[in-house]
Design an enzyme around this catalytic site. Sequence first.
Site, PDB file in Angstrom:
ATOM      1  N   LYS A 183       0.860  -1.204   0.000  1.00 14.07           N
ATOM      2  CA  LYS A 183       0.000   0.000   0.000  1.00 14.07           C
ATOM      3  C   LYS A 183       0.884   1.238   0.000  1.00 14.07           C
ATOM      4  CE  LYS A 183       0.681   1.119   4.602  1.00 14.07           C
ATOM      5  NZ  LYS A 183       1.569   2.172   5.017  1.00 14.07           N
ATOM      6  N   GLY A 241       3.801  -4.371   3.895  1.00 12.87           N
ATOM      7  CA  GLY A 241       3.950  -5.718   3.332  1.00 12.87           C
ATOM      8  C   GLY A 241       3.590  -6.842   4.297  1.00 12.87           C
ATOM      9  N   ASP A 286      -2.767  -1.529  10.371  1.00 10.56           N
ATOM     10  CA  ASP A 286      -3.149  -1.304   8.971  1.00 10.56           C
ATOM     11  C   ASP A 286      -3.510  -2.595   8.232  1.00 10.56           C
ATOM     12  OD1 ASP A 286      -0.668  -2.336   8.490  1.00 10.56           O
ATOM     13  OD2 ASP A 286       0.184  -0.492   7.670  1.00 10.56           O
TER      14      ASP A 286
HETATM   15  C1  LIG Z   1       2.479   3.857  10.014  1.00  6.95           C
HETATM   16  C2  LIG Z   1       1.444   3.065   9.249  1.00  6.95           C
HETATM   17  C3  LIG Z   1       0.626   4.057   8.435  1.00  6.95           C
HETATM   18  O1  LIG Z   1      -0.147   3.434   7.464  1.00  6.95           O
HETATM   19  O2  LIG Z   1       1.974   2.113   8.341  1.00  6.95           O
HETATM   20  P1  LIG Z   1       3.493   1.576   8.056  1.00  6.95           P
HETATM   21  O3  LIG Z   1       4.337   2.759   7.777  1.00  6.95           O
HETATM   22  O4  LIG Z   1       3.982   0.814   9.252  1.00  6.95           O
HETATM   23  O5  LIG Z   1       3.354   0.674   6.855  1.00  6.95           O
HETATM   24  C4  LIG Z   1       0.525   2.282  10.226  1.00  6.95           C
HETATM   25  O6  LIG Z   1      -0.082   3.155  11.154  1.00  6.95           O
HETATM   26  C5  LIG Z   1       1.263   1.220  10.991  1.00  6.95           C
HETATM   27  O7  LIG Z   1       0.431   0.149  11.194  1.00  6.95           O
HETATM   28  P2  LIG Z   1       1.063  -1.272  11.649  1.00  6.95           P
HETATM   29  O8  LIG Z   1       2.368  -1.493  10.968  1.00  6.95           O
HETATM   30  O9  LIG Z   1      -0.020  -2.278  11.464  1.00  6.95           O
HETATM   31  O10 LIG Z   1       1.364  -0.967  13.163  1.00  6.95           O
HETATM   32  P3  LIG Z   1       1.121  -1.898  14.461  1.00  6.95           P
HETATM   33  O11 LIG Z   1       1.818  -3.198  14.226  1.00  6.95           O
HETATM   34  O12 LIG Z   1      -0.320  -1.918  14.817  1.00  6.95           O
HETATM   35  O13 LIG Z   1       1.878  -1.048  15.570  1.00  6.95           O
HETATM   36  C6  LIG Z   1       3.282  -0.971  15.650  1.00  6.95           C
HETATM   37  C7  LIG Z   1       3.626   0.132  16.656  1.00  6.95           C
HETATM   38  O14 LIG Z   1       3.352   1.422  16.064  1.00  6.95           O
HETATM   39  C8  LIG Z   1       2.768   2.312  16.986  1.00  6.95           C
HETATM   40  N1  LIG Z   1       1.434   2.736  16.488  1.00  6.95           N
HETATM   41  C9  LIG Z   1       0.834   2.083  15.456  1.00  6.95           C
HETATM   42  C10 LIG Z   1      -0.370   2.516  14.952  1.00  6.95           C
HETATM   43  C11 LIG Z   1      -0.978   3.648  15.546  1.00  6.95           C
HETATM   44  N2  LIG Z   1      -2.149   4.113  15.111  1.00  6.95           N
HETATM   45  N3  LIG Z   1      -0.375   4.279  16.588  1.00  6.95           N
HETATM   46  C12 LIG Z   1       0.824   3.848  17.056  1.00  6.95           C
HETATM   47  O15 LIG Z   1       1.373   4.445  17.990  1.00  6.95           O
HETATM   48  C13 LIG Z   1       2.717   1.577  18.317  1.00  6.95           C
HETATM   49  O16 LIG Z   1       3.918   1.905  19.003  1.00  6.95           O
HETATM   50  C14 LIG Z   1       2.755   0.111  17.908  1.00  6.95           C
HETATM   51  O17 LIG Z   1       3.323  -0.700  18.886  1.00  6.95           O
HETATM   52  N1  LIG Z   2       5.310 -11.726   6.637  1.00  9.29           N
HETATM   53  C1  LIG Z   2       6.020 -10.698   7.103  1.00  9.29           C
HETATM   54  N2  LIG Z   2       6.560  -9.793   6.265  1.00  9.29           N
HETATM   55  C2  LIG Z   2       7.246  -8.731   6.743  1.00  9.29           C
HETATM   56  N3  LIG Z   2       7.481  -8.484   8.032  1.00  9.29           N
HETATM   57  C3  LIG Z   2       6.974  -9.359   8.921  1.00  9.29           C
HETATM   58  C4  LIG Z   2       6.229 -10.490   8.489  1.00  9.29           C
HETATM   59  N4  LIG Z   2       5.847 -11.163   9.581  1.00  9.29           N
HETATM   60  C5  LIG Z   2       6.331 -10.493  10.644  1.00  9.29           C
HETATM   61  N5  LIG Z   2       7.020  -9.414  10.259  1.00  9.29           N
HETATM   62  C6  LIG Z   2       7.656  -8.438  11.169  1.00  9.29           C
HETATM   63  O1  LIG Z   2       7.118  -7.136  10.935  1.00  9.29           O
HETATM   64  C7  LIG Z   2       8.173  -6.162  10.837  1.00  9.29           C
HETATM   65  C8  LIG Z   2       7.851  -5.187   9.715  1.00  9.29           C
HETATM   66  O2  LIG Z   2       6.889  -4.320  10.173  1.00  9.29           O
HETATM   67  P1  LIG Z   2       6.932  -2.779   9.840  1.00  9.29           P
HETATM   68  O3  LIG Z   2       8.222  -2.186  10.288  1.00  9.29           O
HETATM   69  O4  LIG Z   2       5.639  -2.229  10.343  1.00  9.29           O
HETATM   70  O5  LIG Z   2       6.957  -2.799   8.251  1.00  9.29           O
HETATM   71  P2  LIG Z   2       6.331  -1.821   7.225  1.00  9.29           P
HETATM   72  O6  LIG Z   2       6.709  -0.441   7.654  1.00  9.29           O
HETATM   73  O7  LIG Z   2       6.987  -2.235   5.959  1.00  9.29           O
HETATM   74  O8  LIG Z   2       4.841  -2.061   7.235  1.00  9.29           O
HETATM   75  C9  LIG Z   2       9.435  -6.930  10.513  1.00  9.29           C
HETATM   76  O9  LIG Z   2      10.530  -6.393  11.223  1.00  9.29           O
HETATM   77  C10 LIG Z   2       9.162  -8.356  10.938  1.00  9.29           C
HETATM   78  O10 LIG Z   2       9.782  -8.629  12.157  1.00  9.29           O
END
Ligand SMILES: C[C@@](CO)(OP(=O)(O)O)[C@H](O)COP(=O)(O)OP(=O)(O)OC[C@H]1O[C@@H](n2ccc(N)nc2=O)[C@H](O)[C@@H]1O
Ligand SMILES: Nc1ncnc2c1ncn2[C@@H]1O[C@H](COP(=O)(O)OP(=O)(O)O)[C@@H](O)[C@H]1O
Length: 270
Positions: A8, A97, A132
């Site tokens: 995404k 991802g 997400d």
């Molecule tokens: C930032 C975003 C934006 O689209 O995407 P990515 O950049 O990771 O792809 C999302 O909010 C990422 O969602 P996701 O990757 O599912 O996060 P989660 O596993 O739920 O949370 C990881 C950590 O991020 C923080 N977290 C996450 C979501 C949120 N609304 N508030 C937070 O503070 C928390 O510290 C949590 O422990």
């Molecule tokens: N199938 C998977 N693909 C990618 N990461 C994974 C998977 N399963 C667990 N993880 C864990 O999730 C973490 C990636 O999450 P995150 O940092 O939120 O990635 P992104 O920002 O690309 O969404 C990795 O460090 C890994 O430990």
Amino acid sequence: MLVFPNAKLNLGLYITSQRPDGFRNLESVFVPLPWTDALEVLPAPETTLTLTGIPIPGEPATNLCLRAYELLRADFNLAPVHLHLHKVVPIGAGLGGGSADAAFALRALSDLFQLGLPPEALESYARRLGSDCAFFVRNKPVFAYEKGDVFEEISLNLSGTACKVIYPGLHISTAEAYARVQARTPRHDLRATLAQPLETWRATVSNDFEEALTPHYPVLGELKSALYAAGAAYASLSGSGSAVYGLFPGLQVPPTMQLPAGYQVWDGQL
Ligand SMILES: C[C@@](CO)(OP(=O)(O)O)[C@H](O)COP(=O)(O)OP(=O)(O)OC[C@H]1O[C@@H](n2ccc(N)nc2=O)[C@H](O)[C@@H]1O
Ligand SMILES: Nc1ncnc2c1ncn2[C@@H]1O[C@H](COP(=O)(O)OP(=O)(O)O)[C@@H](O)[C@H]1O
């Protein structure tokens, strides 16, 4: 059963307030990006996961595909499966991802075992695996709010928009990125600004993570400038980074850019 979990992009992202549960409320628009992993789910004598492609940090038992299986098994007493994930989408990139793998695993398991779970039920399981993750159940452009797990469908006309995504080989963990950002009131209503022509977004659509992370990771600013220099109408960090994307209007193929070894690039149409 073979499925292709896609990534995404975030078009704008505002971190609006701190929540009592420790998470942040946000506002963002999520759109599917057709950069995909491959995930196979097959009935098997015992549950196993094999991995190829980009190495995934952490123990295989913590992989989101297995966690998705365990979540459904707890409620539906599922038979064992063999999962094979071929990882292509960069990790720690802000491309969602891992969340996509989890959501596609839930969908594939529901189909394989004929659980008949409607999208609402799949989203509710997905929310338990990551904020997400639920987006990837319906996989359509949405305005996302609260933890980024509540959605309102929006219509965005991005057909004919070429896109270049650059991952600079830098793993930024989502938790680290959130820890660097101060919540504040959004400067614009994203639904309104994104309804305006792409050429206007540069002045109106922003990602709060970008401002907070660029001083620590100057490469993010350099990539954004390079995308604008190459003719992008809009360029931004996706999510919490480190992938940076550029949107190029009018089916124009993004120009070749000279990038250091170790960078990964996706070129295509949204
Ligand atoms: C930032 C975003 C934006 O689209 O995407 P990515 O950049 O990771 O792809 C999302 O909010 C990422 O969602 P996701 O990757 O599912 O996060 P989660 O596993 O739920 O949370 C990881 C950590 O991020 C923080 N977290 C996450 C979501 C949120 N609304 N508030 C937070 O503070 C928390 O510290 C949590 O422990
Ligand atoms: N199938 C998977 N693909 C990618 N990461 C994974 C998977 N399963 C667990 N993880 C864990 O999730 C973490 C990636 O999450 P995150 O940092 O939120 O990635 P992104 O920002 O690309 O969404 C990795 O460090 C890994 O430990």
